[in-house]
Write a protein that holds these residues in place. Structure first.
Motif, PDB file in Angstrom:
ATOM      1  N   PHE A  38      37.669  32.050  44.518  1.00 40.11           N
ATOM      2  CA  PHE A  38      37.495  32.648  45.835  1.00 40.11           C
ATOM      3  C   PHE A  38      37.487  31.556  46.915  1.00 40.11           C
ATOM      4  O   PHE A  38      36.527  31.378  47.650  1.00 40.11           O
ATOM      5  CB  PHE A  38      36.169  33.432  45.823  1.00 40.11           C
ATOM      6  CG  PHE A  38      36.007  34.472  46.897  1.00 40.11           C
ATOM      7  CD1 PHE A  38      36.723  35.660  46.843  1.00 40.11           C
ATOM      8  CD2 PHE A  38      35.117  34.284  47.943  1.00 40.11           C
ATOM      9  CE1 PHE A  38      36.547  36.632  47.821  1.00 40.11           C
ATOM     10  CE2 PHE A  38      34.933  35.253  48.924  1.00 40.11           C
ATOM     11  CZ  PHE A  38      35.659  36.425  48.857  1.00 40.11           C
ATOM     12  N   PHE A  78      32.280  37.944  38.833  1.00 42.24           N
ATOM     13  CA  PHE A  78      31.666  38.379  40.095  1.00 42.24           C
ATOM     14  C   PHE A  78      30.728  39.570  39.886  1.00 42.24           C
ATOM     15  O   PHE A  78      29.609  39.589  40.402  1.00 42.24           O
ATOM     16  CB  PHE A  78      32.751  38.734  41.128  1.00 42.24           C
ATOM     17  CG  PHE A  78      32.163  39.156  42.437  1.00 42.24           C
ATOM     18  CD1 PHE A  78      31.673  38.214  43.336  1.00 42.24           C
ATOM     19  CD2 PHE A  78      32.044  40.501  42.767  1.00 42.24           C
ATOM     20  CE1 PHE A  78      31.094  38.600  44.536  1.00 42.24           C
ATOM     21  CE2 PHE A  78      31.465  40.895  43.965  1.00 42.24           C
ATOM     22  CZ  PHE A  78      30.992  39.950  44.852  1.00 42.24           C
ATOM     23  N   ALA A 132      28.482  33.786  46.633  1.00 39.12           N
ATOM     24  CA  ALA A 132      29.854  34.073  46.197  1.00 39.12           C
ATOM     25  C   ALA A 132      30.606  34.881  47.248  1.00 39.12           C
ATOM     26  O   ALA A 132      31.289  35.837  46.921  1.00 39.12           O
ATOM     27  CB  ALA A 132      29.806  34.830  44.870  1.00 39.12           C
ATOM     28  N   GLY A 133      30.456  34.515  48.509  1.00 34.20           N
ATOM     29  CA  GLY A 133      31.100  35.278  49.573  1.00 34.20           C
ATOM     30  C   GLY A 133      30.765  36.755  49.446  1.00 34.20           C
ATOM     31  O   GLY A 133      31.623  37.617  49.577  1.00 34.20           O
ATOM     32  N   MET A 134      29.489  37.030  49.168  1.00 32.17           N
ATOM     33  CA  MET A 134      29.076  38.409  48.886  1.00 32.17           C
ATOM     34  C   MET A 134      28.835  39.180  50.181  1.00 32.17           C
ATOM     35  O   MET A 134      28.026  38.775  51.019  1.00 32.17           O
ATOM     36  CB  MET A 134      27.810  38.426  48.028  1.00 32.17           C
ATOM     37  CG  MET A 134      28.004  37.750  46.678  1.00 32.17           C
ATOM     38  SD  MET A 134      26.514  37.804  45.676  1.00 32.17           S
ATOM     39  CE  MET A 134      26.720  39.408  44.914  1.00 32.17           C
ATOM     40  N   SER A 135      29.538  40.278  50.334  1.00 32.79           N
ATOM     41  CA  SER A 135      29.370  41.110  51.521  1.00 32.79           C
ATOM     42  C   SER A 135      28.079  41.912  51.408  1.00 32.79           C
ATOM     43  O   SER A 135      27.748  42.412  50.327  1.00 32.79           O
ATOM     44  CB  SER A 135      30.549  42.070  51.661  1.00 32.79           C
ATOM     45  OG  SER A 135      31.752  41.338  51.694  1.00 32.79           O
ATOM     46  N   ARG A 137      23.766  46.865  47.049  1.00 35.73           N
ATOM     47  CA  ARG A 137      23.348  45.523  46.620  1.00 35.73           C
ATOM     48  C   ARG A 137      21.942  45.218  47.147  1.00 35.73           C
ATOM     49  O   ARG A 137      21.168  44.541  46.477  1.00 35.73           O
ATOM     50  CB  ARG A 137      24.353  44.479  47.125  1.00 35.73           C
ATOM     51  CG  ARG A 137      25.703  44.589  46.442  1.00 35.73           C
ATOM     52  CD  ARG A 137      26.711  43.607  47.003  1.00 35.73           C
ATOM     53  NE  ARG A 137      28.005  43.773  46.340  1.00 35.73           N
ATOM     54  CZ  ARG A 137      29.136  43.243  46.756  1.00 35.73           C
ATOM     55  NH1 ARG A 137      29.148  42.487  47.832  1.00 35.73           N
ATOM     56  NH2 ARG A 137      30.261  43.437  46.087  1.00 35.73           N
ATOM     57  N   GLN A 192      39.709  42.711  42.723  1.00 34.34           N
ATOM     58  CA  GLN A 192      38.724  41.985  41.914  1.00 34.34           C
ATOM     59  C   GLN A 192      37.580  42.931  41.584  1.00 34.34           C
ATOM     60  O   GLN A 192      37.018  43.579  42.478  1.00 34.34           O
ATOM     61  CB  GLN A 192      38.209  40.760  42.669  1.00 34.34           C
ATOM     62  CG  GLN A 192      37.281  39.925  41.816  1.00 34.34           C
ATOM     63  CD  GLN A 192      36.743  38.717  42.543  1.00 34.34           C
ATOM     64  OE1 GLN A 192      36.830  38.615  43.762  1.00 34.34           O
ATOM     65  NE2 GLN A 192      36.174  37.800  41.803  1.00 34.34           N
ATOM     66  N   THR A 238      34.085  44.299  43.645  1.00 31.40           N
ATOM     67  CA  THR A 238      34.063  43.831  45.035  1.00 31.40           C
ATOM     68  C   THR A 238      34.202  44.977  46.035  1.00 31.40           C
ATOM     69  O   THR A 238      34.581  46.096  45.687  1.00 31.40           O
ATOM     70  CB  THR A 238      35.221  42.840  45.286  1.00 31.40           C
ATOM     71  OG1 THR A 238      36.454  43.515  45.006  1.00 31.40           O
ATOM     72  CG2 THR A 238      35.115  41.605  44.419  1.00 31.40           C
ATOM     73  N   THR A 239      33.958  44.634  47.295  1.00 33.34           N
ATOM     74  CA  THR A 239      34.125  45.602  48.379  1.00 33.34           C
ATOM     75  C   THR A 239      35.609  45.968  48.524  1.00 33.34           C
ATOM     76  O   THR A 239      35.927  47.092  48.923  1.00 33.34           O
ATOM     77  CB  THR A 239      33.589  45.007  49.700  1.00 33.34           C
ATOM     78  OG1 THR A 239      34.055  43.660  49.817  1.00 33.34           O
ATOM     79  CG2 THR A 239      32.077  45.014  49.725  1.00 33.34           C
ATOM     80  N   ILE A 247      42.077  41.623  48.793  1.00 32.41           N
ATOM     81  CA  ILE A 247      40.950  40.683  48.672  1.00 32.41           C
ATOM     82  C   ILE A 247      40.583  40.220  50.084  1.00 32.41           C
ATOM     83  O   ILE A 247      41.344  40.415  51.022  1.00 32.41           O
ATOM     84  CB  ILE A 247      41.315  39.492  47.734  1.00 32.41           C
ATOM     85  CG1 ILE A 247      40.089  38.655  47.346  1.00 32.41           C
ATOM     86  CG2 ILE A 247      42.401  38.596  48.353  1.00 32.41           C
ATOM     87  CD1 ILE A 247      39.117  39.314  46.397  1.00 32.41           C
ATOM     88  N   ASP A 248      39.422  39.584  50.219  1.00 31.77           N
ATOM     89  CA  ASP A 248      38.944  39.116  51.517  1.00 31.77           C
ATOM     90  C   ASP A 248      39.931  38.143  52.191  1.00 31.77           C
ATOM     91  O   ASP A 248      40.668  37.433  51.508  1.00 31.77           O
ATOM     92  CB  ASP A 248      37.598  38.390  51.359  1.00 31.77           C
ATOM     93  CG  ASP A 248      36.534  39.252  50.712  1.00 31.77           C
ATOM     94  OD1 ASP A 248      36.858  40.014  49.791  1.00 31.77           O
ATOM     95  OD2 ASP A 248      35.367  39.139  51.095  1.00 31.77           O
ATOM     96  N   GLU A 266      33.161  42.706  57.368  1.00 32.78           N
ATOM     97  CA  GLU A 266      32.104  42.531  56.365  1.00 32.78           C
ATOM     98  C   GLU A 266      31.308  41.264  56.680  1.00 32.78           C
ATOM     99  O   GLU A 266      31.847  40.315  57.245  1.00 32.78           O
ATOM    100  CB  GLU A 266      32.738  42.434  54.970  1.00 32.78           C
ATOM    101  CG  GLU A 266      33.504  43.709  54.634  1.00 32.78           C
ATOM    102  CD  GLU A 266      34.123  43.704  53.235  1.00 32.78           C
ATOM    103  OE1 GLU A 266      33.686  42.917  52.383  1.00 32.78           O
ATOM    104  OE2 GLU A 266      35.041  44.513  53.014  1.00 32.78           O
ATOM    105  N   TYR A 312      28.957  38.178  55.170  1.00 26.17           N
ATOM    106  CA  TYR A 312      28.572  37.455  53.950  1.00 26.17           C
ATOM    107  C   TYR A 312      27.093  37.052  53.981  1.00 26.17           C
ATOM    108  O   TYR A 312      26.618  36.503  54.977  1.00 26.17           O
ATOM    109  CB  TYR A 312      29.407  36.185  53.784  1.00 26.17           C
ATOM    110  CG  TYR A 312      30.847  36.401  53.382  1.00 26.17           C
ATOM    111  CD1 TYR A 312      31.346  37.662  53.078  1.00 26.17           C
ATOM    112  CD2 TYR A 312      31.719  35.319  53.290  1.00 26.17           C
ATOM    113  CE1 TYR A 312      32.670  37.839  52.699  1.00 26.17           C
ATOM    114  CE2 TYR A 312      33.055  35.491  52.915  1.00 26.17           C
ATOM    115  CZ  TYR A 312      33.516  36.759  52.630  1.00 26.17           C
ATOM    116  OH  TYR A 312      34.826  36.933  52.262  1.00 26.17           O
TER     117      TYR A 312
HETATM  118  N1  GLN Z   1      33.225  39.900  49.794  1.00 25.08           N
HETATM  119  C1  GLN Z   1      33.615  40.642  48.645  1.00 25.08           C
HETATM  120  C2  GLN Z   1      32.426  41.331  48.048  1.00 25.08           C
HETATM  121  O1  GLN Z   1      31.326  40.985  48.359  1.00 25.08           O
HETATM  122  C3  GLN Z   1      34.303  39.794  47.593  1.00 25.08           C
HETATM  123  C4  GLN Z   1      33.488  38.652  47.095  1.00 25.08           C
HETATM  124  C5  GLN Z   1      34.135  37.854  45.981  1.00 25.08           C
HETATM  125  O2  GLN Z   1      35.132  38.273  45.431  1.00 25.08           O
HETATM  126  N2  GLN Z   1      33.611  36.716  45.653  1.00 25.08           N
HETATM  127  O3  GLN Z   1      32.548  42.229  47.257  1.00 25.08           O
END
Ligand code: GLN
Length: 259
Positions: free
Chosen positions: A41, A79, A96-99, A104, A153, A156-157, A195-196, A220, A222
């Motif tokens: 990512f 993920f 992990a760039g989590m939205s 969650r 993925q 993911t969102t 994907i983002d 979104e 993070y």
């Molecule tokens: N931002 C997206 C999510 O939170 C994807 C994050 C990722 O793939 N690491 O679902």
């Protein structure tokens, strides 16, 4: 006799020393912060040429670890397994760039927002006109293509968005471990990948047969997700994150890992 007593005393001393060492060892034990991420990512987390996990999120957690006196341990996992790991350990964090997402938030404690993003679609060059595509147009394209699948993925969102978009159409979603693997399948197994933004741009930059378009989806935010029992840690982390944003440190890391 004297010799035997000396030997016994020596043995007792060795055992006592070892016990003492282990006691002092545990009292000065390092605090560990277990970081869970998924290194497919970029620029947030990816593998460098030595196979080491690097990226914006890794720099951020290392900075936080240094400020708060934690040894940072990076764990590269799927993920969709991150929040489960976080729920098992008080000193765990998902970076992990989590939205930020309501479901969650039920499982873990979100930090303050440190970046924003939007979903992108990756497809062969020239697939769509302009820079933006509506989700409906993207789905219609896939539903009419020879390969009626979109890669996402897992967990993911982006996967959620595609699931909504394809509902009631001929298009299907295929779930992958990450968007890099998914995009390698464009033209064989999938027609496009969602994907983002920044990970999409990183993929398109590395493959000149592919192009990226912004989808008309919601913005979104993070966050890092912490264990539910560690509100004190989240409060400490939030102060550092806010300061890092103010000082432009996160922007610097983003530029560093995007070039
Ligand atoms: N931002 C997206 C999510 O939170 C994807 C994050 C990722 O793939 N690491 O679902």
């Amino acid at each position: 006799m004297k010799k035997i007593i000396t030997m016994i005393l020596a043995a007792i001393m060795v055992v006592a020393c070892m016990a003492f060492a282990s006691c002092t060892g545990s009292s000065t034990q390092e605090k560990v912060l277990n970081v869970y991420t998924n290194a497919g990512f970029a620029p947030y987390e990816y593998l460098d040429s030595n196979g080491k996990v690097v990226g914006v999120d890794i720099d951020v957690v290392n900075y936080i670890g240094e400020k708060l006196g934690y040894k940072v341990v990076i764990n590269d996992i799927e993920f969709n397994a991150i929040l489960n790991e976080v729920s098992k350990d008080k000193y765990a964090v998902g970076a992990a760039g989590m939205s930020k997402k309501a479901e969650r938030d039920e499982e873990a404690l979100a930090s303050n927002v440190y970046a924003t993003s939007v979903q992108y679609i990756i497809a062969p060059k020239g697939t769509f006109e302009g820079e933006k595509v509506t989700l409906a147009d993207a789905v219609a394209y896939v539903a009419a293509a020879n390969i009626k699948s979109i890669g996402v993925q897992k967990g993911t969102t982006g996967a959620d968005l595609v699931a909504e978009g394809i509902d009631g159409t001929d298009a299907k979603a295929i779930e992958y471990s990450n968007a890099i693997i998914a995009s390698n399948d464009i033209g064989t197994t999938v027609s496009a990948v969602v994907i983002d933004k920044m990970p999409a741009e990183a993929i398109c930059k590395n493959k000149d047969t592919l192009q990226c378009w912004s989808l008309d989806a919601e913005m979104e935010s993070y966050v890092m997700y912490f264990n539910k029992d560690n509100a004190e840690l989240v409060a400490e982390v939030n102060k550092i994150l806010d300061q890092m944003i103010k000082d432009g440190i996160i922007d610097q890391y983003t530029v560093k890992h995007s070039s």
